[in-house]
Design an enzyme around this catalytic site. Structure first.
Site, short mmCIF file in Angstrom:
data_model
loop_
_atom_site.label_atom_id
_atom_site.label_comp_id
_atom_site.label_asym_id
_atom_site.label_seq_id
_atom_site.Cartn_x
_atom_site.Cartn_y
_atom_site.Cartn_z
CG HIS A 272 -2.20 0.89 0.81
ND1 HIS A 272 -2.03 2.02 2.26
CD2 HIS A 272 -3.43 0.98 0.25
CE1 HIS A 272 -3.52 2.25 2.18
NE2 HIS A 272 -3.86 2.53 0.84
CG ASP B 75 1.34 16.72 22.41
OD1 ASP B 75 0.76 16.87 23.38
OD2 ASP B 75 2.45 15.98 24.02
CE LYS C 40 -4.02 6.46 2.83
NZ LYS C 40 -5.77 6.07 3.26
CE LYS D 275 -1.29 4.88 -1.48
NZ LYS D 275 -1.72 4.13 -0.40
CG HIS E 127 -7.72 8.73 0.45
ND1 HIS E 127 -6.19 7.87 -0.13
CD2 HIS E 127 -8.13 7.07 0.50
CE1 HIS E 127 -5.92 6.95 -0.23
NE2 HIS E 127 -7.27 6.48 -0.20
CG ASP F 71 18.75 12.47 -10.08
OD1 ASP F 71 18.71 11.66 -10.83
OD2 ASP F 71 18.20 13.36 -11.12
#
Length: 481
Positions: A225, A406, A401, A227, A399, A232
């Site tokens: 899952h 704090d 995450k 991404k 969508h 470089d």
């Protein structure tokens, strides 16, 4: 002896075989599923109603879990042996600077929880929504001169997918080494011609699979899952976006799509490359090129990459959420498209609220998976009754995450607040310890909360009886969602 397939005797034998297979599968679940709730959720129906649950168990269950994990760990070990001669970890000064941070010290378990160190002197930028994210990703790839690493759970053969394909073909034609990894199940609709065209143009592209052959098509668990894009060894990206037009808001049912990515430069890019290399090595048994820069500006921020997955010796992802919640002194804000926490994380959220921490969780108001949405709703109602503030994002599908703890701890990545991310998927999260960046995350989330509706206690009590039944059934199967 000729068997009459219409005789009661034949059906008796058939039922007996199915029940025997159900008992075997139930025992298998008890020994291989990682949590007690998940084991019971599979074992009971396999034992009592195997004719309804055997096939779902083959598709969703923990089939050959231990064999796969053992093979994956062996591959990771081989890769690290191959990497050892590269001497590509000049991390000492950055790691020492990170350990001296009081804010990082609050996350006392993190040094042992992640196999990758916390490193100083990184530059980070928040990328809000798809247009800004892919503009930045394409701009970075356009400047590539040596190596481009690209990894997504989903790549679609649509306008955005073809734009990525074109820029990668162009860079490969210029002599840049291009490596692309996508998940075989997440990208199940990607036609073969998409990869063939990239290969013909000199791009190395592979599908991530837990096992080869037909059975991988049946195995939807243990998906990759992550991404990750690294160009470089100079600039990298992690976050919630995949490559598809819906991430730019093209799906009317879910538009406008709300998501968050990060752009990073600095020594922590070594960790993103290491995560990519582990997955690439599993698929190809070859090591991609890994590039480190020699020096970095001294005014950067602390970052730690948390690459988690089912091959970890610990349940890294769920333990990270637990550590973040338990470490909070006055605030924990979380956004996730799916809110199906395990008992430990759910208890930690409620306990934090009880000790006076400002606990807020932002979830979607629109479902993309109805069963998960129903389970999320029940967890949300119980959380509200325990003092957790739950919000539903109104404009479109949420969508992103993101975690904010704090005043200076934030995390952006691919991991959802659910069992699949905690224990079944390979995920990547970037933890940042920096007040200025946390302030940026706070401003972003405040705008999201302003576009959200808070779930009230009255709403949790006014649910229709039929809805309650549906939500409770969804919750029963939540350990295997």
């Amino acid at each position: 002896m000729h068997m009459d397939y219409h005789s009661p005797l034949f059906f008796g034998y058939l039922l007996g075989v199915i029940h025997l297979l159900g008992i075997i599968a139930a025992l298998h679940a008890l020994f291989t599923v990682r949590t007690a709730q998940g084991a019971i959720a599979w074992a009971m129906p396999l034992f009592f109603i195997p004719y309804l649950t055997l096939i779902p168990y083959l598709i969703f269950g923990a089939r050959s879990f231990n064999a796969y994990i053992k093979a994956r760990r062996q591959a990771n070990q081989e890769m690290h042996v191959a990497m050892a001669s590269l001497n590509w970890r000049p991390w000492v000064e950055e790691a020492l600077a990170a350990r001296a941070s009081d804010s990082y010290a609050a996350l006392r378990a993190m040094p042992k929880l992640s196999r990758m160190p916390c490193l100083a002197n990184n530059q980070v930028e928040l990328l809000i929504d798809g247009k800004r994210t892919f503009e930045a990703v394409f701009e970075a790839i356009e400047k590539a001169t040596r190596v481009v690493l690209v990894q997504f759970f989903i790549i679609h053969d649509d306008e955005l997918g073809r734009a990525l394909q074109q820029i990668l073909l162009r860079k490969a034609a210029e002599g840049v080494q291009v490596f692309v990894l996508y998940d075989g199940v997440g990208s199940h609709s990607l036609p073969r011609r998409y990869s063939q065209r990239l290969r013909a143009g000199g791009v190395q592209i592979h599908a991530f699979a837990t096992r080869r052959g037909l059975f991988n098509r049946l195995q939807v668990n243990f998906r990759n899952h992550r991404k990750i894009v690294v160009v470089d060894g100079l600039v990298g990206f992690v976050g919630g976006h995949n490559v598809g037009d819906e991430y730019l808001g093209a799906n009317p049912k879910l538009s406008p799509w709300r998501d968050t990515h990060m752009q990073i430069s600095g020594p922590v890019l070594a960790c993103l490359q290491e995560s990519f290399a582990e997955d690439w090595y599993w698929v190809t048994r070859q090591l991609p090129p890994l590039i480190l820069q020699d020096n970095y500006p001294d005014d950067g921020v602390l970052c730690q990459a948390l690459a988690s997955g089912p091959a970890d010796s610990k349940e890294t992802c769920s333990l990270f959420f637990l550590e973040a919640i338990h470490s909070a002194k006055h605030r924990v804000w979380v956004t996730s498209p799916y809110f199906v926490p395990d008992e430990a994380v759910f208890a930690a959220l409620r306990l934090a609220a009880l000790r006076g921490v400002d606990v807020r969780v932002l979830i979607p108001s629109r479902p993309d998976h109805k069963i998960v949405y129903a389970a999320s709703s029940l967890f949300a109602f119980e959380a509200v009754r325990a003092g957790v503030r739950m919000f539903r994002y109104q404009p479109g599908f949420l969508h992103q995450k993101v975690v904010l703890v704090d005043d200076d701890i934030s995390a952006v990545g691919s991991a959802n607040l659910d069992n699949r991310s905690f224990r079944l998927n390979f995920e990547i999260t970037l933890l940042t310890i920096d007040k200025a960046f946390a302030d940026t995350v706070e401003r972003m989330l405040n705008e999201d909360f302003a576009n959200a509706r808070e779930i009230t206690v009255e709403e949790t009590e006014a649910t229709h009886r039929l809805q309650q039944v549906g939500m409770r059934i969804a919750r029963l199967i939540s350990p295997v969602l």
